[in-house]
Scaffold this motif. Structure first.
Motif, PDB file in Angstrom:
ATOM      1  N   LYS A 102      30.379  -0.717 108.391  1.00 65.10           N
ATOM      2  CA  LYS A 102      29.123  -0.115 107.907  1.00 65.10           C
ATOM      3  C   LYS A 102      29.430   0.990 106.896  1.00 65.10           C
ATOM      4  CE  LYS A 102      26.902  -1.425 112.155  1.00 65.10           C
ATOM      5  NZ  LYS A 102      26.426  -2.727 111.668  1.00 65.10           N
ATOM      6  N   TYR A 103      30.491   1.754 107.165  1.00 63.75           N
ATOM      7  CA  TYR A 103      30.864   2.814 106.217  1.00 63.75           C
ATOM      8  C   TYR A 103      31.281   2.203 104.877  1.00 63.75           C
ATOM      9  CZ  TYR A 103      31.377   5.537 110.557  1.00 63.75           C
ATOM     10  OH  TYR A 103      31.160   6.143 111.768  1.00 63.75           O
ATOM     11  N   TRP A 104      31.969   1.072 104.948  1.00 67.96           N
ATOM     12  CA  TRP A 104      32.539   0.501 103.726  1.00 67.96           C
ATOM     13  C   TRP A 104      31.534  -0.324 102.939  1.00 67.96           C
ATOM     14  CZ3 TRP A 104      36.646  -1.611 107.536  1.00 67.96           C
ATOM     15  CH2 TRP A 104      37.443  -0.552 107.984  1.00 67.96           C
ATOM     16  N   GLN A 105      30.419  -0.684 103.585  1.00 66.22           N
ATOM     17  CA  GLN A 105      29.472  -1.576 102.901  1.00 66.22           C
ATOM     18  C   GLN A 105      28.099  -0.942 102.697  1.00 66.22           C
ATOM     19  OE1 GLN A 105      29.491  -5.578 104.523  1.00 66.22           O
ATOM     20  NE2 GLN A 105      31.597  -5.317 105.159  1.00 66.22           N
ATOM     21  N   HIS A 106      28.029   0.386 102.818  1.00 66.31           N
ATOM     22  CA  HIS A 106      26.752   1.077 102.602  1.00 66.31           C
ATOM     23  C   HIS A 106      25.659   0.563 103.523  1.00 66.31           C
ATOM     24  CE1 HIS A 106      27.715   2.782  98.350  1.00 66.31           C
ATOM     25  NE2 HIS A 106      27.862   3.694  99.284  1.00 66.31           N
ATOM     26  N   ILE A 107      26.035   0.188 104.725  1.00 60.74           N
ATOM     27  CA  ILE A 107      25.033  -0.222 105.718  1.00 60.74           C
ATOM     28  C   ILE A 107      24.634   1.048 106.481  1.00 60.74           C
ATOM     29  CG2 ILE A 107      24.697  -1.591 107.823  1.00 60.74           C
ATOM     30  CD1 ILE A 107      26.668  -3.607 106.510  1.00 60.74           C
ATOM     31  N   PRO A 108      23.360   1.232 106.801  1.00 63.43           N
ATOM     32  CA  PRO A 108      22.938   2.502 107.399  1.00 63.43           C
ATOM     33  C   PRO A 108      23.684   2.838 108.691  1.00 63.43           C
ATOM     34  CG  PRO A 108      21.040   1.202 106.759  1.00 63.43           C
ATOM     35  CD  PRO A 108      22.239   0.328 106.574  1.00 63.43           C
ATOM     36  N   TYR A 109      24.016   4.106 108.826  1.00 64.72           N
ATOM     37  CA  TYR A 109      24.588   4.585 110.089  1.00 64.72           C
ATOM     38  C   TYR A 109      24.040   5.970 110.369  1.00 64.72           C
ATOM     39  CZ  TYR A 109      27.924   6.512 106.655  1.00 64.72           C
ATOM     40  OH  TYR A 109      28.490   7.121 105.560  1.00 64.72           O
ATOM     41  N   LEU A 110      23.840   6.218 111.641  1.00 63.79           N
ATOM     42  CA  LEU A 110      23.350   7.521 112.079  1.00 63.79           C
ATOM     43  C   LEU A 110      24.491   8.228 112.798  1.00 63.79           C
ATOM     44  CD1 LEU A 110      21.175   9.628 112.756  1.00 63.79           C
ATOM     45  CD2 LEU A 110      20.507   8.211 114.703  1.00 63.79           C
ATOM     46  N   GLY A 111      24.819   9.429 112.339  1.00 63.57           N
ATOM     47  CA  GLY A 111      25.885  10.203 112.971  1.00 63.57           C
ATOM     48  C   GLY A 111      25.290  11.379 113.732  1.00 63.57           C
ATOM     49  N   LEU A 112      25.685  11.521 114.981  1.00 61.14           N
ATOM     50  CA  LEU A 112      25.185  12.611 115.823  1.00 61.14           C
ATOM     51  C   LEU A 112      26.355  13.481 116.254  1.00 61.14           C
ATOM     52  CD1 LEU A 112      22.956  10.365 118.141  1.00 61.14           C
ATOM     53  CD2 LEU A 112      22.161  11.726 116.202  1.00 61.14           C
ATOM     54  N   GLY A 113      26.071  14.774 116.472  1.00 58.16           N
ATOM     55  CA  GLY A 113      27.135  15.686 116.886  1.00 58.16           C
ATOM     56  C   GLY A 113      27.602  16.517 115.701  1.00 58.16           C
ATOM     57  N   PRO A 114      28.325  17.618 115.984  1.00 59.99           N
ATOM     58  CA  PRO A 114      28.779  18.505 114.911  1.00 59.99           C
ATOM     59  C   PRO A 114      29.628  17.757 113.888  1.00 59.99           C
ATOM     60  CG  PRO A 114      29.173  19.488 117.053  1.00 59.99           C
ATOM     61  CD  PRO A 114      28.725  18.097 117.315  1.00 59.99           C
ATOM     62  N   SER A 115      29.353  18.007 112.624  1.00 58.81           N
ATOM     63  CA  SER A 115      30.095  17.463 111.470  1.00 58.81           C
ATOM     64  C   SER A 115      29.845  15.979 111.207  1.00 58.81           C
ATOM     65  CB  SER A 115      31.612  17.714 111.583  1.00 58.81           C
ATOM     66  OG  SER A 115      32.213  16.766 112.453  1.00 58.81           O
ATOM     67  N   ALA A 116      29.042  15.318 112.026  1.00 57.33           N
ATOM     68  CA  ALA A 116      28.824  13.876 111.827  1.00 57.33           C
ATOM     69  C   ALA A 116      27.995  13.628 110.568  1.00 57.33           C
ATOM     70  CB  ALA A 116      28.116  13.282 113.037  1.00 57.33           C
ATOM     71  N   HIS A 117      28.293  12.513 109.892  1.00 48.73           N
ATOM     72  CA  HIS A 117      27.585  12.123 108.672  1.00 48.73           C
ATOM     73  C   HIS A 117      26.652  10.945 108.967  1.00 48.73           C
ATOM     74  CE1 HIS A 117      30.526  14.645 106.801  1.00 48.73           C
ATOM     75  NE2 HIS A 117      30.187  14.310 105.572  1.00 48.73           N
ATOM     76  N   SER A 118      25.551  10.885 108.222  1.00 49.12           N
ATOM     77  CA  SER A 118      24.632   9.746 108.318  1.00 49.12           C
ATOM     78  C   SER A 118      24.382   9.221 106.913  1.00 49.12           C
ATOM     79  CB  SER A 118      23.282  10.175 108.909  1.00 49.12           C
ATOM     80  OG  SER A 118      23.467  10.779 110.164  1.00 49.12           O
ATOM     81  N   PHE A 119      24.010   7.941 106.852  1.00 48.28           N
ATOM     82  CA  PHE A 119      23.710   7.353 105.537  1.00 48.28           C
ATOM     83  C   PHE A 119      22.607   6.308 105.686  1.00 48.28           C
ATOM     84  CE2 PHE A 119      24.107   4.033 102.361  1.00 48.28           C
ATOM     85  CZ  PHE A 119      24.148   4.775 101.186  1.00 48.28           C
TER      86      PHE A 119
END
Ligand code: SF4
Length: 396
Positions: free
Chosen positions: A273-290
């Motif tokens: 998902k990170y490599w293909q621009h598929i949505p991801y939700l990141g939770l917790g300190p420093s986590a990234h979402s896209f």
């Protein structure tokens, strides 16, 4: 053996990442966010904040998720009860598919057979073990807490607990060291021997990372003080190419710069998902979402993270909206890091650029040099291309 990827494996549902921000001690090479204050009270406070974050994010992210990834930090520092509380809230808050890939990272010296069975019964079906090296002197230099024997024991214990999707993390390209930096000899042949030993355990997946010197780490200070002899660029390339060659000769698919799997079945669905621009939700300190061209990231401080959520706000520290040019560059950058490569028609449709003819001659030159190849509709890096993946992207 066909080591190519079929286009049908492209995952489309969203991914869910949870960052567990605790480590017993800081490893000497690591710049991930974590704190050493892993008391029960601090962990409980974090879990309360995390549950609040899930509640606040629920309405923003209506997607269905087919991956859950607990990373860190050190998720295996949490007790089974603490993990159960997190998983229970995840299931009540976000729609996880029946067949979701559910990964947890673990350090070998945290786990027991009962712990692994408990983790398995919570629904985790993929274990990522932080082995890092199969030589004790290197584990000490890296600042890891475990010994090689514990790492090997952990592999067996994971199998006995029922994990049939096991990923091992290894680091290669370690430097020669002076006695003051914990003397150590390293060479390509020693590394390949380590890798060979890891392969004997038949992990479904291997992540082999080239050592990098991040700012503010102990190994960076040793480098600046001249206590270690880092690899030259040419040596780094040799390590990379030989690692890939050895693993592919043993049936592993080199599907991303640092990642190998025993065939398509065992690709990391989450990381794709990170490599293909598929949505991801990141939770917790420093986590990234896209999602939909917007990337945002949480506070890189546990205190600030908890405090913001206590006040009822999302703990977002920053965001960027990717315009067409940024998306084009990222698509190139991420695409050339994967063996699948870039879909030519799709790229042209999105960005109006035919990669084979614009700029003129570039693709043909790289194909002639053995760095790229065309497979059907895809422009793919070869092994030599993967070795210079970041530079390839900048050529367009
Ligand atoms: S255990 Fe992992 S996250 Fe924690 S300091 Fe070591 S490498 Fe970093």
């Amino acid at each position: 053996m066909d080591l190519t990827l079929s286009p049908t494996t492209t995952p489309q549902r969203a991914g869910l990442y949870i960052h567990i921000p605790f480590c017993r001690k800081k490893c000497h090479y690591c710049d991930f966010y974590s704190t050493g204050a892993a008391t029960k009270g601090r962990i409980d406070e974090f879990i309360a904040a995390l549950r609040q974050e899930m509640e606040l994010q629920r309405s923003f992210w209506p997607d269905e998720y087919d991956t859950l990834y607990l990373g860190g930090g050190t998720p295996s520092l949490l007790s089974l009860d603490q993990l159960a509380e997190i998983i229970d809230t995840v299931r009540k808050t976000f729609p996880l598919t029946q067949d979701a890939e559910q990964t947890i990272e673990a350090n070998p010296d945290d786990i027991t057979p009962a712990y692994l069975r408990g983790v398995r019964s919570l629904g985790f079906n993929r274990l990522s073990l932080g082995l890092q090296s199969l030589r004790d002197e290197n584990l000490i230099w890296l600042g890891r807490r475990h010994k090689v024997a514990q790492g090997l024991w952990a592999i067996e214990a994971a199998r006995q607990a029922g994990f049939n999707n096991l990923s091992l993390d290894l680091i290669f390209g370690l430097p020669e060291r002076l006695p003051t930096a914990g003397q150590g000899q390293n060479s390509l042949s020693l590394w390949l021997r380590e890798l060979d030993e890891a392969i004997c355990y038949e992990p479904e997946h291997l992540s082999c990372y080239q050592l990098s010197y991040e700012p503010h780490t102990l190994i960076m200070r040793q480098k600046q003080q001249g206590l270690i002899q880092p690899l030259t660029e040419a040596e780094e390339a040799d390590y990379f190419l030989e690692t890939s060659a050895l693993l592919e000769s043993r049936g592993y698919l080199h599907y991303e710069v640092s990642n190998f799997s025993r065939g398509e079945k065992w690709l990391s669905r989450h990381n794709q998902k990170y490599w293909q621009h598929i949505p991801y939700l990141g939770l917790g300190p420093s986590a990234h979402s896209f999602a939909r061209g917007r990337r945002c990231w949480n506070h890189r401080s546990l205190s600030l993270y908890c405090q913001t959520l206590k006040q009822g706000s999302l703990p977002i520290a920053g965001e960027e909206i990717l315009g067409p040019e940024e998306l084009r560059l990222e698509t190139l950058y991420l695409g050339f890091r994967t063996r699948r490569g870039i879909h030519l028609t799709e790229f042209c449709r999105r960005f109006g650029q035919n990669l084979l003819s614009d700029p003129p001659g570039l693709a043909n030159r790289l194909i002639d040099e053995g760095k790229l190849e065309v497979r059907g509709e895809w422009l793919c890096p070869t092994r030599q291309g993967l070795a210079i993946a970041d530079a390839l992207a900048l050529m367009w």
